[in-house]
Design an enzyme around this catalytic site. Structure first.
Site, mmCIF file in Angstrom:
data_model
loop_
_atom_site.group_PDB
_atom_site.id
_atom_site.type_symbol
_atom_site.label_atom_id
_atom_site.label_comp_id
_atom_site.label_asym_id
_atom_site.label_seq_id
_atom_site.Cartn_x
_atom_site.Cartn_y
_atom_site.Cartn_z
ATOM 1 N N THR A 134 1.962 0.604 -5.255
ATOM 2 C CA THR A 134 1.261 -0.522 -4.623
ATOM 3 C C THR A 134 1.365 -1.757 -5.510
ATOM 4 O O THR A 134 1.742 -2.842 -5.043
ATOM 5 C CB THR A 134 -0.231 -0.165 -4.391
ATOM 6 O OG1 THR A 134 -0.296 0.939 -3.481
ATOM 7 C CG2 THR A 134 -1.004 -1.342 -3.832
ATOM 8 N N ALA A 141 0.850 -1.200 0.000
ATOM 9 C CA ALA A 141 0.000 0.000 0.000
ATOM 10 C C ALA A 141 0.881 1.244 0.000
ATOM 11 O O ALA A 141 1.675 1.446 0.915
ATOM 12 C CB ALA A 141 -0.905 0.010 1.234
ATOM 13 N N CYS A 142 0.747 2.066 -1.037
ATOM 14 C CA CYS A 142 1.526 3.299 -1.105
ATOM 15 C C CYS A 142 0.629 4.495 -0.794
ATOM 16 O O CYS A 142 -0.586 4.366 -0.661
ATOM 17 C CB CYS A 142 2.193 3.457 -2.469
ATOM 18 S SG CYS A 142 1.072 3.769 -3.847
ATOM 19 N N THR A 143 1.238 5.667 -0.689
ATOM 20 C CA THR A 143 0.486 6.860 -0.293
ATOM 21 C C THR A 143 -0.605 7.218 -1.293
ATOM 22 O O THR A 143 -1.697 7.601 -0.903
ATOM 23 C CB THR A 143 1.418 8.069 -0.099
ATOM 24 O OG1 THR A 143 2.254 8.180 -1.249
ATOM 25 C CG2 THR A 143 2.281 7.915 1.126
#
Length: 104
Positions: free
Chosen positions: A16, A8-10
């Site tokens: 992601t 999970a990325c920002t």
């Protein structure tokens, strides 16, 4: 070794899915079984099952944000890194995970 993970990325888009792909490829190349859940802008995909989690030797969290369902991994060995590590050095990350599993 059986590995489960969450990516999970920002922003919840590119990193992601790149982290998921890189982790899967590196783990399979090293001869491990892996399942990676993604938590992106369109929600949770490839959601890990309770069985996959219970059978896992280790959990990789390649995350830049707070994830949903972290409590599912209670009692498991967890290696948490930013998505950038999974994207840029997936093989080294898998080696690190192997060391963590062997040490415990």
């Amino acid at each position: 070794m059986k590995i489960v993970g969450v990516a999970a990325c920002t922003v919840g888009i590119a990193h992601t899915y790149i982290a998921q792909e890189k982790l899967e490829n590196a783990a399979k190349k090293a001869g491990h079984e892996i399942h990676v859940e993604t938590q992106g802008t369109i929600g949770i995909e490839n959601e890990l099952t309770a069985e996959q989690i219970s059978q896992a030797d280790v959990v990789i969290l390649a995350v830049d944000v707070k994830i949903s369902g972290r409590e599912r991994f209670e009692g498991k060995r967890i290696v948490q890194v930013p998505t950038e590590v999974a994207v840029k050095s997936p093989s080294k990350l898998i080696e690190k995970v192997e060391e963590v599993v062997v040490q415990q």
